[in-house]
Each structure stands twice: as structure tokens, then as C-alpha cells.
Design an enzyme around this catalytic site. Structure first.
Site, PDB file in Angstrom:
ATOM      1  N   ASP A  81      33.196  70.323  -5.989  1.00 50.35           N
ATOM      2  CA  ASP A  81      33.318  69.253  -6.200  1.00 50.35           C
ATOM      3  C   ASP A  81      31.540  68.336  -5.761  1.00 50.35           C
ATOM      4  O   ASP A  81      32.892  67.907  -4.546  1.00 50.35           O
ATOM      5  CB  ASP A  81      34.190  68.524  -7.267  1.00 50.35           C
ATOM      6  CG  ASP A  81      33.217  67.298  -8.818  1.00 50.35           C
ATOM      7  OD1 ASP A  81      32.581  67.614  -9.116  1.00 50.35           O
ATOM      8  OD2 ASP A  81      34.575  66.390  -8.995  1.00 50.35           O
ATOM      9  N   HIS A  82      31.073  67.588  -6.324  1.00 51.31           N
ATOM     10  CA  HIS A  82      29.627  66.419  -5.462  1.00 51.31           C
ATOM     11  C   HIS A  82      30.218  67.012  -3.482  1.00 51.31           C
ATOM     12  O   HIS A  82      30.507  65.956  -2.992  1.00 51.31           O
ATOM     13  CB  HIS A  82      30.816  65.102  -5.808  1.00 51.31           C
ATOM     14  CG  HIS A  82      31.010  64.528  -6.678  1.00 51.31           C
ATOM     15  ND1 HIS A  82      30.042  63.818  -7.432  1.00 51.31           N
ATOM     16  CD2 HIS A  82      32.341  64.476  -7.268  1.00 51.31           C
ATOM     17  CE1 HIS A  82      30.143  63.241  -9.067  1.00 51.31           C
ATOM     18  NE2 HIS A  82      31.834  63.623  -8.705  1.00 51.31           N
ATOM     19  N   GLY A 209      33.058  62.147 -14.583  1.00 50.05           N
ATOM     20  CA  GLY A 209      34.764  60.837 -15.483  1.00 50.05           C
ATOM     21  C   GLY A 209      34.737  60.937 -17.197  1.00 50.05           C
ATOM     22  O   GLY A 209      35.067  60.118 -17.733  1.00 50.05           O
ATOM     23  N   SER A 211      38.311  61.975 -17.861  1.00 50.84           N
ATOM     24  CA  SER A 211      39.819  62.018 -17.769  1.00 50.84           C
ATOM     25  C   SER A 211      39.456  60.598 -18.129  1.00 50.84           C
ATOM     26  O   SER A 211      38.737  59.568 -17.687  1.00 50.84           O
ATOM     27  CB  SER A 211      40.293  61.804 -17.166  1.00 50.84           C
ATOM     28  OG  SER A 211      40.732  61.138 -16.149  1.00 50.84           O
TER      29      SER A 211
HETATM   30  P1  13P Z   1      37.993  61.467 -13.310  1.00 51.47           P
HETATM   31  O1  13P Z   1      38.604  60.707 -12.622  1.00 51.47           O
HETATM   32  O2  13P Z   1      37.360  59.829 -13.676  1.00 51.47           O
HETATM   33  O3  13P Z   1      38.485  61.546 -14.590  1.00 51.47           O
HETATM   34  O4  13P Z   1      36.481  62.111 -13.844  1.00 51.47           O
HETATM   35  C1  13P Z   1      36.317  63.328 -12.488  1.00 51.47           C
HETATM   36  C2  13P Z   1      35.182  63.932 -12.261  1.00 51.47           C
HETATM   37  O5  13P Z   1      34.120  63.233 -12.438  1.00 51.47           O
HETATM   38  C3  13P Z   1      34.963  64.812 -10.871  1.00 51.47           C
HETATM   39  O6  13P Z   1      33.880  64.869 -10.376  1.00 51.47           O
END
Ligand code: 13P
Length: 281
Positions: A81-82, A209, A211
Site C-alpha cells: 500500500d502507498h 481512508g 474506515s
Molecule cells: P484509514 O486508516 O483512514 O481507514 O485509511 C486506510 C487507507 O486508506 C490505507 O491506504
């Protein structure tokens, strides 16, 4: 069973649902998410974010994630991720990750495109999938940022179309009102933007984002074309609340008690979200 991003996304397109993509910087997160996926019999994504390197090295958690995915009774995609550097992405692919996100969202369009194309070529050699991002999402902890975001950084549908066509990525993260971390006010999601991006790109879209977003907003976002929802902060926070309650006034609690309590709390929280993502009654 370990599968790549394309396989879980084709399930999402076919079933008009979203795949949960949960960050798992520790074993407790992995256990909570995979137990739910097996209970609900749905494919899932477990993800390691480059920004989590300092709390859990990829070298340590990566092989564990891949092993757990292989042993799972449901399809599991293991995702980076990222990823902000191509070297870090390659390291994940070498460990057996089946998907990666290249995040060049803070670069110029041209630089983002150039690096995304390099990442696409790299992941294809490994048979893995690739996600990229257009538009900038900020963290809720950025001082100038409320949960509404700023219009200027929302994804432009026409630019997204050009980017998707030129890079041929499997999934596109778009900025439309969600933020990473804790929401300080109710997020205002721009559903028309998601719809337009989907119409123009025709590829699976990703909500970062995830959650802290309401059930109704998840459902509408999925209707408009979101096929992967990234989820972490609120699940992790539930583990902290549960651990605090366990420790409150109790003597003799050992660390494994806290870990088990954390698994159960995160299972409950992520399970509730998964029921919405996959439309499970
Ligand atoms: P949250 O931690 O805000 O749920 O976001 C997770 C996310 O987007 C990981 O890339």
C-alpha cells in the site's frame, strides 16, 4: 489461497461489491481479517503500507502475510500500500506480494505517469496487479485539513481518464472527500465525481481512508464504482478501546491476553465493515 489484484477485482466487478483492503502491520490484524473472510467466504486484500515500515518492517511481516494468504481457505491478495519508491515495491514483489500501489500523487502529472509506467512494467514481470493514484488525499492530522478536503486536490475525471488510458493500471485511487485517519467531522463524499471517473475510466476505483465512513456512504460509493475500500484506523482504534477496558482495574493481565482481546475487537469492527462491502445479509 494467494491470488493477485486482478482476480479479487474481477470478483468485485461481477458481484458489484467492494473488496476490503485492510492494513495489517501485525499478526493480530492478519488473524482478525482472515478469520472474517473465511467466515463470510469472500476474497480479501491484506496490505502493508510503506509508511508502516518503522512500526513493522516489510521483511518481517511480508513473508507472514504471504504464508497466511497461501493457507487461507478463501482468495487473498497481498498488497503493498502507498509504495512511494520503486525499490520498496520490488522488495515486496520479491517476497511474493501479488499487488502493489505506486503512489505518485504528490508528484506532477508527468512524473507520476513516468514512475507509474515503470511500476506497471515491474509488477507485470511478477504476474501481480497495480494500483495508482490521481488527485491528492491528505491525512486528517494534516493541520490545514478538515474531513471535507479541498476541492483543488480532488481527482479531475478527465485527467483520471488520460492517466488510466496511458498507464493501463488495474485500479485507480481517487480523491473525492475521504481522508486517512480519524474524521474530525462527517466526510462529505462527492459521489458525482466517482460516477464520472468510473464512466470515463471504466476501471475499478479505490476508496482510501475507508474506515470511519458511514454505511450509507459505503453503499452509495460502491453503487457509483468503488471496488476496493482501504480500511485501517478505526479497526486499530477498536483494539485499543478493548485493551483499555481489559486493563481497567485488572491485575495479572499478560500481553497475550491483550493480543487476543485486540484480535476479537478488530474482528468485530472489520467484520461489520465487510458485511457492507460485500452486501452480506
Ligand atoms: P484509514 O486508516 O483512514 O481507514 O485509511 C486506510 C487507507 O486508506 C490505507 O491506504
Amino acid at each position: 489461497m494467494l491470488v493477485n489484484l486482478q482476480e479479487v477485482l474481477s470478483y468485485a466487478e461481477k458481484n458489484r461489491c467492494a473488496i476490503g483492503a485492510f492494513n495489517t502491520p501485525n499478526l493480530e490484524c492478519i488473524m482478525a481479517v482472515l478469520q472474517n473472510a473465511e467466515t463470510y467466504r469472500v476474497p480479501v486484500i491484506i496490505a502493508h503500507a510503506q509508511v508502516h515500515e518503522s512500526i513493522m518492517p516489510l521483511d518481517t511481516i511480508g513473508p507472514i502475510m504471504v504464508l497466511c494468504a497461501k493457507r487461507a481457505k478463501v482468495p487473498v491478495c497481498v498488497h503493498l500500500d502507498h509504495g512511494e519508491s520503486l525499490d520498496y515495491i520490488e522488495k515486496a514483489l520479491e517476497l511474493g506480494f501479488t499487488s502493489a500501489m505506486y503512489d505518485g500523487s504528490r508528484l506532477t502529472f508527468e512524473e507520476n505517469m513516468e514512475n507509474t509506467l515503470k511500476a506497471v512494467r515491474m509488477v507485470r514481470k511478477y504476474g501481480a496487479g497495480i494500483e495508482a493514484e490521481i488527485g491528492v488525499m491528505r491525512s486528517s492530522s494534516d493541520s490545514s485539513e478538515g474531513s471535507k478536503g479541498e476541492k483543488g486536490i480532488y481527482t479531475d475525471p478527465e485527467i483520471a481518464k488520460k492517466f488510466a488510458e496511458m498507464t493501463n493500471v488495474d485500479a485507480l485511487a481517487a480523491s473525492f472527500g475521504t481522508v486517512h485517519g480519524i474524521y474530525t467531522e462527517k466526510p462529505q463524499l462527492d459521489f458525482q465525481r466517482i460516477k464520472r471517473i468510473k464512466e470515463l475510466t471504466r476501471i475499478p476505483l479505490v476508496m482510501h481512508g475507508g474506515s470511519g465512513v458511514s454505511r450509507e456512504d459505503y453503499i452509495t460509493a460502491i453503487e457509483k464504482g468503488i471496488r476496493k475500500i482501504n480500511y485501517y484506523t478505526y479497526m486499530s482504534r477498536e483494539a485499543v478501546f478493548a485493551a483499555k477496558e481489559l486493563l481497567n482495574g485488572q491485575e495479572g493481565v499478560l500481553y497475550h491476553d491483550i493480543a487476543l482481546t485486540a484480535v476479537e475487537a478488530m474482528k468485530k469492527d472489520s467484520g461489520k465493515a465487510m458485511k457492507v462491502f460485500y452486501n452480506i445479509p
